[in-house]
Design a protein around this motif. Structure first.
Motif, mmCIF file in Angstrom:
data_model
loop_
_atom_site.group_PDB
_atom_site.id
_atom_site.type_symbol
_atom_site.label_atom_id
_atom_site.label_comp_id
_atom_site.label_asym_id
_atom_site.label_seq_id
_atom_site.Cartn_x
_atom_site.Cartn_y
_atom_site.Cartn_z
ATOM 1 N N LEU A 114 9.681 -0.313 -4.098
ATOM 2 C CA LEU A 114 10.429 0.931 -4.135
ATOM 3 C C LEU A 114 10.170 1.671 -2.840
ATOM 4 O O LEU A 114 9.078 1.598 -2.275
ATOM 5 N N HIS A 115 11.166 2.386 -2.354
ATOM 6 C CA HIS A 115 10.981 3.180 -1.145
ATOM 7 C C HIS A 115 10.208 4.445 -1.502
ATOM 8 O O HIS A 115 10.718 5.376 -2.104
ATOM 9 N N ASN A 116 8.913 4.441 -1.148
ATOM 10 C CA ASN A 116 8.049 5.589 -1.375
ATOM 11 C C ASN A 116 7.978 5.978 -2.851
ATOM 12 O O ASN A 116 7.685 7.111 -3.200
ATOM 13 N N GLY A 117 8.253 5.001 -3.732
ATOM 14 C CA GLY A 117 8.155 5.262 -5.158
ATOM 15 C C GLY A 117 9.209 6.194 -5.699
ATOM 16 O O GLY A 117 9.107 6.655 -6.841
ATOM 17 N N LYS A 118 10.251 6.476 -4.915
ATOM 18 C CA LYS A 118 11.225 7.483 -5.323
ATOM 19 C C LYS A 118 12.607 6.898 -5.639
ATOM 20 O O LYS A 118 13.398 7.527 -6.313
ATOM 21 N N HIS A 119 12.892 5.723 -5.108
ATOM 22 C CA HIS A 119 14.206 5.148 -5.271
ATOM 23 C C HIS A 119 14.087 3.778 -5.928
ATOM 24 O O HIS A 119 13.025 3.156 -5.907
ATOM 25 N N TRP A 147 -0.009 1.261 -1.045
ATOM 26 C CA TRP A 147 -0.395 1.672 -2.394
ATOM 27 C C TRP A 147 -1.162 0.579 -3.120
ATOM 28 O O TRP A 147 -1.375 0.680 -4.329
ATOM 29 N N ALA A 148 -1.577 -0.461 -2.418
ATOM 30 C CA ALA A 148 -2.238 -1.592 -3.062
ATOM 31 C C ALA A 148 -3.600 -1.194 -3.625
ATOM 32 O O ALA A 148 -4.278 -0.301 -3.116
ATOM 33 N N SER A 149 -3.995 -1.881 -4.680
ATOM 34 C CA SER A 149 -5.327 -1.692 -5.239
ATOM 35 C C SER A 149 -6.354 -2.307 -4.297
ATOM 36 O O SER A 149 -6.057 -3.242 -3.553
ATOM 37 N N ARG A 150 -7.567 -1.800 -4.356
ATOM 38 C CA ARG A 150 -8.634 -2.349 -3.535
ATOM 39 C C ARG A 150 -9.288 -3.558 -4.187
ATOM 40 O O ARG A 150 -10.026 -4.296 -3.538
ATOM 41 N N ARG A 151 -9.016 -3.768 -5.456
ATOM 42 C CA ARG A 151 -9.560 -4.926 -6.177
ATOM 43 C C ARG A 151 -8.411 -5.725 -6.781
ATOM 44 O O ARG A 151 -7.342 -5.185 -7.044
ATOM 45 N N PRO A 164 -10.678 2.054 -7.226
ATOM 46 C CA PRO A 164 -10.972 3.166 -6.320
ATOM 47 C C PRO A 164 -9.731 3.890 -5.815
ATOM 48 O O PRO A 164 -9.814 5.049 -5.404
ATOM 49 N N HIS A 165 -8.565 3.242 -5.843
ATOM 50 C CA HIS A 165 -7.329 3.875 -5.390
ATOM 51 C C HIS A 165 -6.537 4.515 -6.514
ATOM 52 O O HIS A 165 -5.422 4.981 -6.290
ATOM 53 N N GLY A 166 -7.088 4.527 -7.719
ATOM 54 C CA GLY A 166 -6.368 5.158 -8.818
ATOM 55 C C GLY A 166 -6.244 4.249 -10.015
ATOM 56 O O GLY A 166 -7.005 3.292 -10.182
ATOM 57 N N PRO A 226 -12.749 4.655 3.317
ATOM 58 C CA PRO A 226 -13.652 4.648 2.169
ATOM 59 C C PRO A 226 -13.218 5.582 1.047
ATOM 60 O O PRO A 226 -13.494 5.315 -0.130
ATOM 61 N N ASP A 227 -12.508 6.669 1.373
ATOM 62 C CA ASP A 227 -12.121 7.647 0.359
ATOM 63 C C ASP A 227 -10.618 7.765 0.148
ATOM 64 O O ASP A 227 -10.169 8.610 -0.625
ATOM 65 N N GLY A 228 -9.816 6.962 0.835
ATOM 66 C CA GLY A 228 -8.372 7.107 0.681
ATOM 67 C C GLY A 228 -7.618 6.234 1.657
ATOM 68 O O GLY A 228 -7.854 5.034 1.753
ATOM 69 N N ARG A 229 -6.727 6.830 2.440
ATOM 70 C CA ARG A 229 -5.957 6.077 3.411
ATOM 71 C C ARG A 229 -5.430 7.017 4.490
ATOM 72 O O ARG A 229 -5.343 8.234 4.288
#
Length: 282
Positions: A114-119, A147-151, A164-166, A226-229
């Protein structure tokens, strides 16, 4: 090409390892990781996290009108020797080469984002690549998406997978695809049948050359911290820490742009690419 039964009942088509192509020690040094004692889940977690935190997603080639190559020797040279990043196909195909050389069973999967999760899902099929890794169960791995997971994500798990990313959730659609939902937003949809690397070449050419592609010819860059992106869209830099936007500014000064790009992504540019003005970051 060998065929092995997958844990989920699907058939996993795998390319044989290419130890003659992959300099494993050099690749591991590039991402700051130690050689794992065995190809297990714990090592996969470490390798995925180190890759996300050291090799940026970036589309510099698109700004120069160049079509990137996913040929194994080309992606390895670009990422390992030249210390560049790349698009999702380059990053995930290179990571697949490393994992296979370390003894992992890896399959390429194709889908769309998705484009930026909006479309709704934009672009043609195979506009995104994800890896399926077979261990004691099946995992989905992605090192080429901001937006990928770290695991690794467990394919069979239907509930929330905390990362860690949500919070992540894999939704299995009635037609057999899998959608990844991150913090309540659907980010990509993947087809589960195996793909060959050649299946992605035409899409890569389209993404690099078509004026109809969202963001065509523009600079996208992102890397995990380490805390985000930290992400960049043309001259707009955005930083997230613990899910909160902590930095958001337009780098109008060329020297500042070049300095920030090297500091954030480890890539030194001689000059700023010709970038169109944008008013919104990523």
């Amino acid at each position: 090409m060998t065929t092995t039964p997958a844990q989920d009942g699907l058939t996993a088509t795998e390319a044989p390892p290419r130890p003659d192509v992959v300099d494993v020690d050099a690749y591991l040094a590039r991402i700051g990781a130690e050689r794992p004692a065995r190809p297990d889940y714990e090592a996969l977690c470490r390798l995925q996290e180190r890759h996300l935190m050291t090799v940026p997603f970036e589309t510099l080639d698109f700004t120069l009108g160049e079509v990137p190559s996913m040929r194994d020797t080309d992606v390895l040279d670009k990422i390992v020797n030249r210390r560049r990043g790349g698009g999702c196909g380059e990053l995930n195909s290179a990571f697949a080469l490393l994992l296979r050389a370390l003894g992992y069973r890896v399959t390429l999967l194709g889908g769309r984002v998705l484009h930026n999760g909006k479309h709704y899902f934009r672009g043609v099929h195979n506009g995104h690549m994800v890896l399926r890794v077979e261990l004691e169960e099946t995992y989905l791995v992605d090192v080429g998406f901001r937006w990928a997971s770290r695991r690794p994500l467990r394919l069979r798990e239907r509930g929330v997978q905390t990362d860690p990313h949500g919070e992540y959730r894999l939704v299995h659609t009635p037609d057999g695809d899998v959608e990844m939902v991150h913090d309540g937003v659907t980010r990509w949809r993947i087809e589960m049948h195996p793909r060959d690397l050649d299946d992605f070449n035409a899409v890569l050419w389209y993404c690099a050359t078509s004026p109809d592609m969202p963001g065509a010819g523009q600079l996208w860059a992102s890397i995990v911290t380490p805390d985000g992106r930290v992400s960049m869209f043309n001259r707009v830099l955005t930083e997230y820490t613990d899910g909160v936007r902590t930095d958001y500014r337009t780098l109008t000064d060329d020297d500042e742009f070049l300095r920030e790009f090297e500091n954030r992504y480890g890539i030194r540019l001689e000059k700023v690419p010709d970038l169109a003005p944008v008013t919104e970051g990523v």
